[in-house]
Scaffold this active site. Structure first.
Site, PDB file in Angstrom:
ATOM      1  N   ASP A 195      65.359  -5.786 125.590  1.00 44.46           N
ATOM      2  CA  ASP A 195      66.185  -6.835 125.149  1.00 44.46           C
ATOM      3  C   ASP A 195      66.596  -7.793 126.368  1.00 44.46           C
ATOM      4  O   ASP A 195      65.815  -8.524 126.939  1.00 44.46           O
ATOM      5  CB  ASP A 195      67.366  -6.204 124.541  1.00 44.46           C
ATOM      6  CG  ASP A 195      68.477  -6.939 124.095  1.00 44.46           C
ATOM      7  OD1 ASP A 195      67.814  -8.219 123.340  1.00 44.46           O
ATOM      8  OD2 ASP A 195      69.653  -6.614 123.696  1.00 44.46           O
ATOM      9  N   VAL A 250      67.503  -5.280 115.150  1.00 48.80           N
ATOM     10  CA  VAL A 250      66.735  -4.579 114.202  1.00 48.80           C
ATOM     11  C   VAL A 250      66.956  -3.103 114.356  1.00 48.80           C
ATOM     12  O   VAL A 250      67.347  -2.755 115.275  1.00 48.80           O
ATOM     13  CB  VAL A 250      65.157  -4.970 114.590  1.00 48.80           C
ATOM     14  CG1 VAL A 250      64.678  -6.269 114.373  1.00 48.80           C
ATOM     15  CG2 VAL A 250      64.912  -4.621 116.072  1.00 48.80           C
ATOM     16  N   ASP A 276      62.012   1.776 123.525  1.00 48.09           N
ATOM     17  CA  ASP A 276      62.072   1.229 122.203  1.00 48.09           C
ATOM     18  C   ASP A 276      61.950  -0.421 122.151  1.00 48.09           C
ATOM     19  O   ASP A 276      61.138  -1.026 121.464  1.00 48.09           O
ATOM     20  CB  ASP A 276      63.221   1.716 121.209  1.00 48.09           C
ATOM     21  CG  ASP A 276      64.620   1.479 121.873  1.00 48.09           C
ATOM     22  OD1 ASP A 276      64.785   1.066 123.136  1.00 48.09           O
ATOM     23  OD2 ASP A 276      65.500   1.779 121.123  1.00 48.09           O
ATOM     24  N   LYS A 322      67.617   7.706 123.504  1.00 47.79           N
ATOM     25  CA  LYS A 322      67.015   8.319 122.442  1.00 47.79           C
ATOM     26  C   LYS A 322      66.009   7.452 121.541  1.00 47.79           C
ATOM     27  O   LYS A 322      65.073   7.976 121.087  1.00 47.79           O
ATOM     28  CB  LYS A 322      68.057   8.710 121.239  1.00 47.79           C
ATOM     29  CG  LYS A 322      69.115   9.680 121.771  1.00 47.79           C
ATOM     30  CD  LYS A 322      70.042  10.106 120.623  1.00 47.79           C
ATOM     31  CE  LYS A 322      71.344  10.870 121.133  1.00 47.79           C
ATOM     32  NZ  LYS A 322      72.360  10.757 120.170  1.00 47.79           N
ATOM     33  N   GLY A 323      66.244   6.232 121.780  1.00 46.60           N
ATOM     34  CA  GLY A 323      65.396   5.208 120.956  1.00 46.60           C
ATOM     35  C   GLY A 323      64.038   5.210 120.875  1.00 46.60           C
ATOM     36  O   GLY A 323      63.381   4.872 120.006  1.00 46.60           O
ATOM     37  N   ARG A 381      67.724   5.626 112.620  1.00 41.53           N
ATOM     38  CA  ARG A 381      66.441   5.942 113.472  1.00 41.53           C
ATOM     39  C   ARG A 381      65.294   6.388 112.799  1.00 41.53           C
ATOM     40  O   ARG A 381      64.123   6.318 113.117  1.00 41.53           O
ATOM     41  CB  ARG A 381      66.866   6.878 114.822  1.00 41.53           C
ATOM     42  CG  ARG A 381      67.984   6.505 115.552  1.00 41.53           C
ATOM     43  CD  ARG A 381      67.751   7.376 116.976  1.00 41.53           C
ATOM     44  NE  ARG A 381      69.139   7.250 117.486  1.00 41.53           N
ATOM     45  CZ  ARG A 381      69.206   6.333 118.746  1.00 41.53           C
ATOM     46  NH1 ARG A 381      68.226   5.572 118.852  1.00 41.53           N
ATOM     47  NH2 ARG A 381      70.423   6.383 119.472  1.00 41.53           N
TER      48      ARG A 381
HETATM   49  P1  5GP Z   1      68.301  -3.896 127.462  1.00 38.00           P
HETATM   50  O1  5GP Z   1      68.718  -2.958 128.595  1.00 38.00           O
HETATM   51  O2  5GP Z   1      66.963  -4.279 127.612  1.00 38.00           O
HETATM   52  O3  5GP Z   1      69.447  -4.793 127.172  1.00 38.00           O
HETATM   53  O4  5GP Z   1      68.723  -2.922 126.234  1.00 38.00           O
HETATM   54  C1  5GP Z   1      67.778  -2.201 125.944  1.00 38.00           C
HETATM   55  C2  5GP Z   1      68.355  -1.177 124.697  1.00 38.00           C
HETATM   56  O5  5GP Z   1      69.481  -1.908 123.810  1.00 38.00           O
HETATM   57  C3  5GP Z   1      67.417  -0.710 123.993  1.00 38.00           C
HETATM   58  O6  5GP Z   1      66.860   0.522 124.434  1.00 38.00           O
HETATM   59  C4  5GP Z   1      68.253  -0.507 122.652  1.00 38.00           C
HETATM   60  O7  5GP Z   1      68.824   0.784 122.635  1.00 38.00           O
HETATM   61  C5  5GP Z   1      69.162  -1.719 122.605  1.00 38.00           C
HETATM   62  N1  5GP Z   1      68.835  -2.616 121.688  1.00 38.00           N
HETATM   63  C6  5GP Z   1      68.742  -3.843 122.283  1.00 38.00           C
HETATM   64  N2  5GP Z   1      68.366  -4.729 121.111  1.00 38.00           N
HETATM   65  C7  5GP Z   1      68.267  -4.124 120.090  1.00 38.00           C
HETATM   66  C8  5GP Z   1      68.109  -4.009 118.511  1.00 38.00           C
HETATM   67  O8  5GP Z   1      67.756  -5.307 118.150  1.00 38.00           O
HETATM   68  N3  5GP Z   1      68.371  -2.960 117.689  1.00 38.00           N
HETATM   69  C9  5GP Z   1      68.806  -1.853 118.253  1.00 38.00           C
HETATM   70  N4  5GP Z   1      68.705  -0.923 117.416  1.00 38.00           N
HETATM   71  N5  5GP Z   1      69.231  -1.451 119.616  1.00 38.00           N
HETATM   72  C10 5GP Z   1      68.693  -2.617 120.398  1.00 38.00           C
HETATM   73 MG    MG Z   2      69.834   2.111 121.044  1.00 30.70          MG
END
Ligand code: 5GP
Ligand code: MG
Length: 189
Positions: free
Chosen positions: A102, A152, A99, A42-43, A164
């Site tokens: 990470d 964040v 969004d 959803k982000g 959101r």
């Molecule tokens: P990744 O697979 O790159 O580790 O994570 C991506 C997802 O982790 C993003 O789409 C998000 O939903 C969540 N995420 C990672 N860091 C943050 C953050 O600082 N804040 C929020 N709200 N979600 C995050």
């Molecule tokens: Mg998220």
């Protein structure tokens, strides 16, 4: 809700300015190309809707929905529960929009799966990038802002499903992050 935010990292105005810049980059990269923006739910819905309205060339819009099994504020195993139809992927040029980048696991897994399903070209555009947290070697082709290693919320990003709808990006007060709401272990990315 606003009282739970300790500090604002990007104001609404800064965000829209940053998106103008990236929208221009995307426009140049895809001019004359038949392409589809794939928003990761959803982000990214808030970012994707502002982004596409600043790209003045033809494009199509599709969605992919993924959930991550996680503890607290760190990402875990990814489960994709909705993909666009086969003809929206096969032979298509796709721009995945998310969004935040990470660990990189979400976009790496989605890129691999869309490629496996026959996409011709898959690139990515992220609103935020947290390079310090990368666990796989994935880089976005387009990004609006880099952020430090801080959890964040706002502008599409949630904590336990909330925040959101904040029009800016901010960091939550530590008391909020450790409160009872931290129970969810299966969350939309
Ligand atoms: P990744 O697979 O790159 O580790 O994570 C991506 C997802 O982790 C993003 O789409 C998000 O939903 C969540 N995420 C990672 N860091 C943050 C953050 O600082 N804040 C929020 N709200 N979600 C995050
Ligand atoms: Mg998220």
């Amino acid at each position: 809700m606003h009282d739970d935010v300790e500090r604002i990292l990007f104001s609404e105005q800064e965000i829209l300015g940053g998106i103008d810049r990236v929208a221009a980059e995307v426009t140049e990269a895809y001019r004359g190309v038949d392409f589809t923006v794939v928003s990761v739910l959803k982000g990214s819905c808030v970012f994707a809707s502002d982004l596409i309205r600043r790209i003045p060339i033809p494009l199509e819009l599709a969605f992919v929905s993924a959930q991550s099994y996680r503890e607290g504020t760190t990402s875990g195993e990814l489960e994709v529960n909705y993909f666009p139809a086969g003809d929206e992927i096969e032979g298509r040029t796709l721009l995945l929009v998310d969004d935040i980048l990470d660990t990189g696991r979400t976009l790496q897994a989605l890129t691999d799966e869309l490629t496996r399903r026959g996409a011709r070209d898959v690139r990515s555009c992220v609103f935020l990038d947290k390079p310090s947290r990368r666990a796989v070697s994935f880089e976005a082709d387009f990004k609006v802002f880099e952020v430090e290693d801080l959890f964040v919320v706002g502008y599409g990003l949630d904590y336990a499903g909330r925040y959101r709808n904040l029009p800016f990006v901010g960091g939550l007060r530590p008391e909020v992050l450790t409160s009872a709401a931290a129970g969810a272990d299966r969350v939309d990315v």
